[in-house]
Design a protein around this motif. Sequence first.
Motif, PDB file in Angstrom:
ATOM      1  N   SER A 176       1.713  -6.251  -0.096  1.00  0.00           N
ATOM      2  CA  SER A 176       1.954  -6.272  -1.537  1.00  0.00           C
ATOM      3  C   SER A 176       0.641  -6.234  -2.330  1.00  0.00           C
ATOM      4  O   SER A 176      -0.295  -6.972  -2.009  1.00  0.00           O
ATOM      5  CB  SER A 176       2.730  -7.557  -1.874  1.00  0.00           C
ATOM      6  OG  SER A 176       3.354  -7.411  -3.103  1.00  0.00           O
ATOM      7  N   GLY A 177       0.580  -5.384  -3.342  1.00  0.00           N
ATOM      8  CA  GLY A 177      -0.634  -5.253  -4.148  1.00  0.00           C
ATOM      9  C   GLY A 177      -1.547  -4.140  -3.652  1.00  0.00           C
ATOM     10  O   GLY A 177      -2.405  -3.663  -4.392  1.00  0.00           O
ATOM     11  N   SER A 236       9.160 -10.928  -4.600  1.00  0.00           N
ATOM     12  CA  SER A 236       8.764  -9.509  -4.587  1.00  0.00           C
ATOM     13  C   SER A 236       9.798  -8.642  -3.894  1.00  0.00           C
ATOM     14  O   SER A 236       9.708  -7.417  -3.914  1.00  0.00           O
ATOM     15  CB  SER A 236       7.442  -9.328  -3.836  1.00  0.00           C
ATOM     16  OG  SER A 236       6.393  -9.718  -4.632  1.00  0.00           O
ATOM     17  N   TYR A 237      10.813  -9.272  -3.246  1.00  0.00           N
ATOM     18  CA  TYR A 237      11.800  -8.487  -2.497  1.00  0.00           C
ATOM     19  C   TYR A 237      12.796  -7.841  -3.465  1.00  0.00           C
ATOM     20  O   TYR A 237      13.415  -8.510  -4.279  1.00  0.00           O
ATOM     21  CB  TYR A 237      12.551  -9.368  -1.490  1.00  0.00           C
ATOM     22  CG  TYR A 237      13.430  -8.529  -0.598  1.00  0.00           C
ATOM     23  CD1 TYR A 237      12.947  -8.031   0.600  1.00  0.00           C
ATOM     24  CD2 TYR A 237      14.723  -8.167  -0.990  1.00  0.00           C
ATOM     25  CE1 TYR A 237      13.729  -7.211   1.401  1.00  0.00           C
ATOM     26  CE2 TYR A 237      15.509  -7.340  -0.206  1.00  0.00           C
ATOM     27  CZ  TYR A 237      15.005  -6.875   0.987  1.00  0.00           C
ATOM     28  OH  TYR A 237      15.773  -6.057   1.768  1.00  0.00           O
ATOM     29  N   THR A 250       7.367  -5.393  -4.803  1.00  0.00           N
ATOM     30  CA  THR A 250       6.630  -4.563  -3.852  1.00  0.00           C
ATOM     31  C   THR A 250       7.337  -3.242  -3.627  1.00  0.00           C
ATOM     32  O   THR A 250       6.715  -2.203  -3.440  1.00  0.00           O
ATOM     33  CB  THR A 250       6.476  -5.321  -2.516  1.00  0.00           C
ATOM     34  OG1 THR A 250       6.077  -6.652  -2.820  1.00  0.00           O
ATOM     35  CG2 THR A 250       5.443  -4.678  -1.641  1.00  0.00           C
ATOM     36  N   ARG A 251       8.679  -3.277  -3.665  1.00  0.00           N
ATOM     37  CA  ARG A 251       9.425  -2.040  -3.453  1.00  0.00           C
ATOM     38  C   ARG A 251       9.123  -1.028  -4.564  1.00  0.00           C
ATOM     39  O   ARG A 251       9.013   0.175  -4.326  1.00  0.00           O
ATOM     40  CB  ARG A 251      10.916  -2.358  -3.426  1.00  0.00           C
ATOM     41  CG  ARG A 251      11.708  -1.301  -2.718  1.00  0.00           C
ATOM     42  CD  ARG A 251      13.116  -1.725  -2.452  1.00  0.00           C
ATOM     43  NE  ARG A 251      13.750  -0.750  -1.611  1.00  0.00           N
ATOM     44  CZ  ARG A 251      14.235  -1.007  -0.410  1.00  0.00           C
ATOM     45  NH1 ARG A 251      14.158  -2.213   0.088  1.00  0.00           N
ATOM     46  NH2 ARG A 251      14.810  -0.064   0.291  1.00  0.00           N
ATOM     47  N   VAL A 283      -0.061  -1.537  -1.533  1.00  0.00           N
ATOM     48  CA  VAL A 283       0.827  -0.508  -0.982  1.00  0.00           C
ATOM     49  C   VAL A 283       0.580   0.852  -1.651  1.00  0.00           C
ATOM     50  O   VAL A 283       0.372   1.872  -0.979  1.00  0.00           O
ATOM     51  CB  VAL A 283       2.310  -0.923  -1.159  1.00  0.00           C
ATOM     52  CG1 VAL A 283       3.234   0.197  -0.743  1.00  0.00           C
ATOM     53  CG2 VAL A 283       2.612  -2.189  -0.372  1.00  0.00           C
ATOM     54  N   GLU A 293       6.357  -0.906  -6.181  1.00  0.00           N
ATOM     55  CA  GLU A 293       4.995  -0.424  -5.925  1.00  0.00           C
ATOM     56  C   GLU A 293       5.035   0.718  -4.894  1.00  0.00           C
ATOM     57  O   GLU A 293       4.337   1.727  -5.041  1.00  0.00           O
ATOM     58  CB  GLU A 293       4.135  -1.589  -5.403  1.00  0.00           C
ATOM     59  CG  GLU A 293       2.666  -1.232  -5.339  1.00  0.00           C
ATOM     60  CD  GLU A 293       1.827  -2.290  -4.634  1.00  0.00           C
ATOM     61  OE1 GLU A 293       2.239  -3.471  -4.579  1.00  0.00           O
ATOM     62  OE2 GLU A 293       0.763  -1.917  -4.122  1.00  0.00           O
ATOM     63  N   TYR A 294       5.887   0.562  -3.880  1.00  0.00           N
ATOM     64  CA  TYR A 294       6.063   1.616  -2.864  1.00  0.00           C
ATOM     65  C   TYR A 294       6.587   2.890  -3.534  1.00  0.00           C
ATOM     66  O   TYR A 294       6.047   3.983  -3.345  1.00  0.00           O
ATOM     67  CB  TYR A 294       7.035   1.109  -1.798  1.00  0.00           C
ATOM     68  CG  TYR A 294       7.457   2.117  -0.746  1.00  0.00           C
ATOM     69  CD1 TYR A 294       6.629   2.420   0.336  1.00  0.00           C
ATOM     70  CD2 TYR A 294       8.704   2.741  -0.815  1.00  0.00           C
ATOM     71  CE1 TYR A 294       7.037   3.323   1.316  1.00  0.00           C
ATOM     72  CE2 TYR A 294       9.112   3.642   0.158  1.00  0.00           C
ATOM     73  CZ  TYR A 294       8.272   3.926   1.223  1.00  0.00           C
ATOM     74  OH  TYR A 294       8.683   4.827   2.183  1.00  0.00           O
ATOM     75  N   ILE A 327       6.156  -3.373   3.929  1.00  0.00           N
ATOM     76  CA  ILE A 327       5.425  -3.240   2.660  1.00  0.00           C
ATOM     77  C   ILE A 327       5.171  -4.612   2.023  1.00  0.00           C
ATOM     78  O   ILE A 327       4.168  -4.803   1.351  1.00  0.00           O
ATOM     79  CB  ILE A 327       6.130  -2.277   1.669  1.00  0.00           C
ATOM     80  CG1 ILE A 327       7.534  -2.747   1.304  1.00  0.00           C
ATOM     81  CG2 ILE A 327       6.146  -0.858   2.200  1.00  0.00           C
ATOM     82  CD1 ILE A 327       8.168  -1.946   0.165  1.00  0.00           C
ATOM     83  N   LEU A 328       6.084  -5.579   2.267  1.00  0.00           N
ATOM     84  CA  LEU A 328       5.880  -6.912   1.669  1.00  0.00           C
ATOM     85  C   LEU A 328       4.550  -7.517   2.114  1.00  0.00           C
ATOM     86  O   LEU A 328       3.848  -8.144   1.321  1.00  0.00           O
ATOM     87  CB  LEU A 328       7.006  -7.864   2.093  1.00  0.00           C
ATOM     88  CG  LEU A 328       8.276  -7.905   1.244  1.00  0.00           C
ATOM     89  CD1 LEU A 328       9.180  -9.023   1.738  1.00  0.00           C
ATOM     90  CD2 LEU A 328       7.965  -8.077  -0.235  1.00  0.00           C
TER      91      LEU A 328
END
Length: 328
Positions: free
Chosen positions: A84-85, A273-274, A138-139, A87, A141-142, A80-81
């Motif tokens: 990013s943006g 983002s992690y 990002t997580r 996902v 966002e997922y 997913i990283l």
Amino acid sequence: MKILITGGLGFLGQHLARHLLRDVPGCRLTLIDNLSSSVIDHAWLRDKAEIIIDDFAAMPVGRRFDRIYHLASPVGSLGILSMSGYVAKQITDLAVRAGEMAAACGAPLLYVSSSEVYGKGGPQSEGDELAVPVQTGTRMEYSLGKLSAEHLLRNMAARYGFRLTVVRPFNALGEHQSSRIGFVVPTFFEHAMAGKPLPLFHGGNQVRCFCHAEDVVRGMAAVQERGVDGETYNVGHPGNAISIRDLAAKIRALCDSDSILESVDPVERFGPSYLEASAKSPSIEKVHADTGWRPRIDLDSALARVHGYYSNLGAPALEHRPDRVAAT
Ligand SMILES: NC(=O)c1ccc[n+]([C@@H]2O[C@H](COP(=O)([O-])OP(=O)(O)OC[C@H]3O[C@@H](n4cnc5c(N)ncnc54)[C@H](O)[C@@H]3O)[C@@H](O)[C@H]2O)c1
């Protein structure tokens, strides 16, 4: 019975295909996958299923199916990283297409969401508030993509009158899982067998409940067939709770490896983002009450099976696998 599995060439998709071929008499499978994250050999499926290599979002509606399992999604902490943006948009676009397919042919739809929708750590049950933590990454966002997909599908199911059930799997492990998109179990096995350090993020104190893929896909099929229309179910193995540090030690011992456990700062390695949860554990009372499903494979047996899989692959094959990366 005609069954569509989206993301059918991925890790859980192939385990599900194997389960359905074995358990549903006369089943005819169609698997669609764009191979964006799947690196798993699917040669065994060629004469057993119709295979479509394409983006599911572009699949025309109108084909008739009796069941739809929707698994296609960006997946994995590293997978997913790299998106990013985009996902959440990917996840919701794919969910809309799954809803349109189900609406067009009236097929029951099982949506595979994720335990990542739970905002808090610790024990997680379907009745919990799904609060969104004050974090960006990002997580998140997922998680929000999966949660939005659940919601939009419930509304589409009510609007168009198809049967919908939702499964939230907790961490799965099993043979054929890829380390390439950041899953911890294959990463540890591959590093241990190659004598490389096993990377521990956050000191390895995170607790996860690993459920063997065979149990997870049996849970999906149980919910598709016996779950209550409109309901959402956790699928995981609360009895298999373990810290990532203890998991690393177990895998190192199983592989008889000298690898060291190495603390790694994921933010330094992968950027700000992690994010990851500190502890997650499923309540599975609801899925058991409604469908009779329970996981059967304990952690030691599950790890022994994965160890057997890697032992058969052998060290030279591991050295040349395209999906080996140093990450959890
Ligand atoms: N593995 C786990 O621990 C876990 C936990 C919770 C939820 N899930 C969910 O289970 C599902 C399957 O995950 P998995 O672990 O098998 O991962 P996976 O990456 O092996 O499988 C996902 C598959 O979807 C395919 N795909 C992605 N985008 C697509 C698109 N636009 N069109 C067609 N195919 C596409 C990928 O190529 C891949 O084969 C996902 O929805 C994931 O979010 C998995």
